[in-house]
Design a protein around this motif. Structure first.
Motif, PDB file in Angstrom:
ATOM      1  N   LYS A 283       0.849  -1.212   0.000  1.00  0.00           N
ATOM      2  CA  LYS A 283       0.000   0.000   0.000  1.00  0.00           C
ATOM      3  C   LYS A 283       0.883   1.261   0.000  1.00  0.00           C
ATOM      4  N   ILE A 284       1.961   1.207   0.797  1.00  0.00           N
ATOM      5  CA  ILE A 284       2.853   2.378   0.872  1.00  0.00           C
ATOM      6  C   ILE A 284       3.556   2.579  -0.480  1.00  0.00           C
ATOM      7  N   ALA A 285       3.803   1.472  -1.163  1.00  0.00           N
ATOM      8  CA  ALA A 285       4.465   1.561  -2.477  1.00  0.00           C
ATOM      9  C   ALA A 285       3.627   2.358  -3.484  1.00  0.00           C
ATOM     10  N   THR A 286       2.322   2.471  -3.242  1.00  0.00           N
ATOM     11  CA  THR A 286       1.472   3.234  -4.181  1.00  0.00           C
ATOM     12  C   THR A 286       1.739   4.732  -4.085  1.00  0.00           C
ATOM     13  N   LEU A 287       2.478   5.165  -3.055  1.00  0.00           N
ATOM     14  CA  LEU A 287       2.787   6.598  -2.917  1.00  0.00           C
ATOM     15  C   LEU A 287       3.934   7.040  -3.832  1.00  0.00           C
ATOM     16  N   ASN A 288       4.555   6.065  -4.517  1.00  0.00           N
ATOM     17  CA  ASN A 288       5.681   6.371  -5.413  1.00  0.00           C
ATOM     18  C   ASN A 288       5.230   7.264  -6.565  1.00  0.00           C
ATOM     19  N   THR A 289       5.799   8.484  -6.617  1.00  0.00           N
ATOM     20  CA  THR A 289       5.483   9.395  -7.727  1.00  0.00           C
ATOM     21  C   THR A 289       6.670   9.488  -8.684  1.00  0.00           C
ATOM     22  N   GLY A 290       7.811   8.924  -8.257  1.00  0.00           N
ATOM     23  CA  GLY A 290       9.018   8.992  -9.078  1.00  0.00           C
ATOM     24  C   GLY A 290       9.655  10.382  -9.083  1.00  0.00           C
ATOM     25  N   GLU A 291       9.177  11.267  -8.223  1.00  0.00           N
ATOM     26  CA  GLU A 291       9.711  12.643  -8.217  1.00  0.00           C
ATOM     27  C   GLU A 291      10.504  12.934  -6.956  1.00  0.00           C
ATOM     28  N   ARG A 292      11.696  13.509  -7.175  1.00  0.00           N
ATOM     29  CA  ARG A 292      12.501  13.952  -6.034  1.00  0.00           C
ATOM     30  C   ARG A 292      11.826  15.133  -5.362  1.00  0.00           C
ATOM     31  N   TYR A 293      12.094  15.295  -4.059  1.00  0.00           N
ATOM     32  CA  TYR A 293      11.639  16.503  -3.368  1.00  0.00           C
ATOM     33  C   TYR A 293      12.792  17.513  -3.288  1.00  0.00           C
ATOM     34  N   SER A 294      14.011  17.026  -3.554  1.00  0.00           N
ATOM     35  CA  SER A 294      15.156  17.901  -3.313  1.00  0.00           C
ATOM     36  C   SER A 294      16.204  17.722  -4.410  1.00  0.00           C
ATOM     37  N   GLY A 295      17.447  18.164  -4.133  1.00  0.00           N
ATOM     38  CA  GLY A 295      18.490  18.287  -5.154  1.00  0.00           C
ATOM     39  C   GLY A 295      18.768  17.050  -6.005  1.00  0.00           C
ATOM     40  N   ASN A 296      18.997  17.275  -7.301  1.00  0.00           N
ATOM     41  CA  ASN A 296      19.306  16.189  -8.229  1.00  0.00           C
ATOM     42  C   ASN A 296      20.829  15.984  -8.309  1.00  0.00           C
ATOM     43  N   PRO A 297      21.295  14.754  -8.076  1.00  0.00           N
ATOM     44  CA  PRO A 297      22.743  14.490  -8.098  1.00  0.00           C
ATOM     45  C   PRO A 297      23.408  14.753  -9.451  1.00  0.00           C
ATOM     46  N   ASP A 298      22.624  14.891 -10.496  1.00  0.00           N
ATOM     47  CA  ASP A 298      23.202  15.180 -11.819  1.00  0.00           C
ATOM     48  C   ASP A 298      23.066  16.655 -12.202  1.00  0.00           C
ATOM     49  N   ASP A 299      22.717  17.496 -11.233  1.00  0.00           N
ATOM     50  CA  ASP A 299      22.569  18.933 -11.507  1.00  0.00           C
ATOM     51  C   ASP A 299      23.966  19.568 -11.582  1.00  0.00           C
ATOM     52  N   GLN A 300      24.479  19.666 -12.806  1.00  0.00           N
ATOM     53  CA  GLN A 300      25.867  20.129 -12.987  1.00  0.00           C
ATOM     54  C   GLN A 300      26.064  21.561 -12.498  1.00  0.00           C
ATOM     55  N   GLU A 301      25.054  22.384 -12.675  1.00  0.00           N
ATOM     56  CA  GLU A 301      25.184  23.788 -12.241  1.00  0.00           C
ATOM     57  C   GLU A 301      25.420  23.824 -10.724  1.00  0.00           C
ATOM     58  N   PHE A 302      24.647  23.033  -9.977  1.00  0.00           N
ATOM     59  CA  PHE A 302      24.810  22.958  -8.511  1.00  0.00           C
ATOM     60  C   PHE A 302      26.195  22.417  -8.151  1.00  0.00           C
ATOM     61  N   LEU A 303      26.601  21.344  -8.850  1.00  0.00           N
ATOM     62  CA  LEU A 303      27.888  20.709  -8.513  1.00  0.00           C
ATOM     63  C   LEU A 303      29.046  21.662  -8.784  1.00  0.00           C
ATOM     64  N   THR A 304      28.971  22.395  -9.896  1.00  0.00           N
ATOM     65  CA  THR A 304      30.055  23.317 -10.251  1.00  0.00           C
ATOM     66  C   THR A 304      30.079  24.499  -9.274  1.00  0.00           C
ATOM     67  N   ARG A 305      28.909  25.072  -9.023  1.00  0.00           N
ATOM     68  CA  ARG A 305      28.836  26.244  -8.146  1.00  0.00           C
ATOM     69  C   ARG A 305      29.349  25.916  -6.741  1.00  0.00           C
ATOM     70  N   THR A 306      28.986  24.741  -6.228  1.00  0.00           N
ATOM     71  CA  THR A 306      29.355  24.406  -4.852  1.00  0.00           C
ATOM     72  C   THR A 306      30.773  23.837  -4.739  1.00  0.00           C
ATOM     73  N   SER A 307      31.441  23.692  -5.899  1.00  0.00           N
ATOM     74  CA  SER A 307      32.830  23.223  -5.861  1.00  0.00           C
ATOM     75  C   SER A 307      33.817  24.375  -5.753  1.00  0.00           C
ATOM     76  N   ILE A 308      33.306  25.599  -5.769  1.00  0.00           N
ATOM     77  CA  ILE A 308      34.182  26.774  -5.665  1.00  0.00           C
ATOM     78  C   ILE A 308      34.332  27.137  -4.191  1.00  0.00           C
ATOM     79  N   ARG A 309      35.588  27.092  -3.732  1.00  0.00           N
ATOM     80  CA  ARG A 309      35.834  27.388  -2.314  1.00  0.00           C
ATOM     81  C   ARG A 309      35.634  28.882  -2.058  1.00  0.00           C
ATOM     82  N   PRO A 310      34.833  29.237  -1.051  1.00  0.00           N
ATOM     83  CA  PRO A 310      34.651  30.651  -0.778  1.00  0.00           C
ATOM     84  C   PRO A 310      35.955  31.268  -0.257  1.00  0.00           C
ATOM     85  N   ASN A 311      36.164  32.553  -0.499  1.00  0.00           N
ATOM     86  CA  ASN A 311      37.403  33.202  -0.034  1.00  0.00           C
ATOM     87  C   ASN A 311      37.392  33.378   1.467  1.00  0.00           C
TER      88      ASN A 311
END
Ligand code: NAD
Length: 285
Positions: free
Chosen positions: A257-285
């Motif tokens: 029954k709980i398996a029926t709640l599967n929507t296949g949609e993330r609620y949060s960050g996508n691990p393949d979001d290159q913009e996020f990965l690149t931006r967060t790889s820059i060390r702040p000064n």
């Protein structure tokens, strides 16, 4: 029925308590110290932090104040995206140890698969072989990241910490991980309080049936699937409630029954979001 927190065993024989306290976004010293005190009192022995949460020092201090022996605690931290690279990872690891006030970690994870994670992993393998980390793993790794990492390094990650909840059960990645004895750990196990997950009628009905809360039903769903969960809360009653999930089990029919709640949609960050990965790889000064 007993209510002991179960352990899960990694491929190297080290064990991890199947329930821990997540401390993302908890930066207030008083609030976080109190949450850890309440959690320890309720029986939690596993705590999940990260350099980027900016609370390792508070976690370390609160654990010290508890007087519970270090070897009874399971402590996880993570290397952040701008600390990737061989030397950088070694320095980041030592800095985490210093802030946490300990000389080893139970688990160290690559937080996201940003550039250079192979060199990062090589440093982690070395720290693991030197006994400074009891188990090493990754977080937010997709199948293609795991395949790439495994083809270039010696040690297969022992765990992968990924967004998982009934709306996003990660069945495909999970099957791949099972083939390689990579333990599944869920972040956002309660759906991060988003999208009314916990008020879905399926969960309300099951809560009624088992005499539990919707949050406990969801956490138990993870436990039945052999997943390690690290729900976050600063509210003492919820910290206790989230721990109280080892004294019942869900039937196969109710799991379905709980398996029926599967929507296949993330609620949060996508691990393949290159913009996020690149931006967060820059060390702040
Ligand atoms: P979560 O699913 O644990 O949700 C936490 C929220 O759920 C709380 O803020 C609260 O609003 C609600 N909640 C908690 N207990 C409840 C209860 N009993 N009843 C009703 N509502 C309740 O989400 P999370 O904090 O994002 O994830 C847990 C942990 O996972 C984090 O604290 C962190 O340690 C880790 N995490 C890791 C990553 C990663 O990239 N590796 C990302 C996010 C979180």
């Amino acid at each position: 029925m007993e209510n002991e927190i179960k352990n899960i065993t990694f491929s190297n024989g080290v064990t991890i308590p199947q329930l821990g306290l997540g401390v993302f976004k908890m930066k207030d010293e008083k609030e976080l110290s109190e949450a850890i005190r309440v959690a320890l009192e309720a029986g939690y022995r596993h705590f999940d932090t990260a350099m980027i949460y900016e609370n390792e020092a508070i976690v370390g201090q609160a654990l010290k104040e508890s007087s519970i022996p270090r070897e009874e605690i399971f402590l996880t931290s993570k290397v952040w995206n701008y600390d990737h690279g061989y030397e950088e990872t070694k320095a980041a690891f030592q800095a985490s140890l210093d802030r946490l006030g300990t000389d080893y970690l139970d688990l160290y994870l690559i937080h996201w698969a940003s550039a250079n994670y192979i060199e990062t992993w090589k440093a982690m393998e070395e720290l693991y072989n030197a006994g400074k980390i009891k188990a090493i793993g990754v977080s937010n790794f997709q199948i293609h990241h795991l395949e790439d990492l495994m083809s270039h390094t010696e040690i297969i990650p022992m765990i992968n910490q990924i967004e998982t909840h009934p709306a996003f059960p990660q069945d495909e990645l999970r099957a791949f991980m099972a083939q390689h004895a990579i333990i599944h750990e869920a972040w956002g196990p309660l759906g991060q309080g988003k999208n009314d997950l916990l008020t879905q009628s399926v969960l309300l009905e099951l809560a009624q049936k088992y005499g539990k809360t919707p949050a406990q039903i969801v956490l138990r769903w993870h436990i039945e699937r052999g997943i390690v969960v690290i729900p976050k809360s600063v509210t003492p009653s919820r910290i206790r409630e989230n721990r109280d999930i080892f004294d019942f089990s869900l039937s196969k029919e109710d799991m379905d029954k709980i398996a029926t709640l599967n929507t296949g949609e993330r609620y949060s960050g996508n691990p393949d979001d290159q913009e996020f990965l690149t931006r967060t790889s820059i060390r702040p000064n």
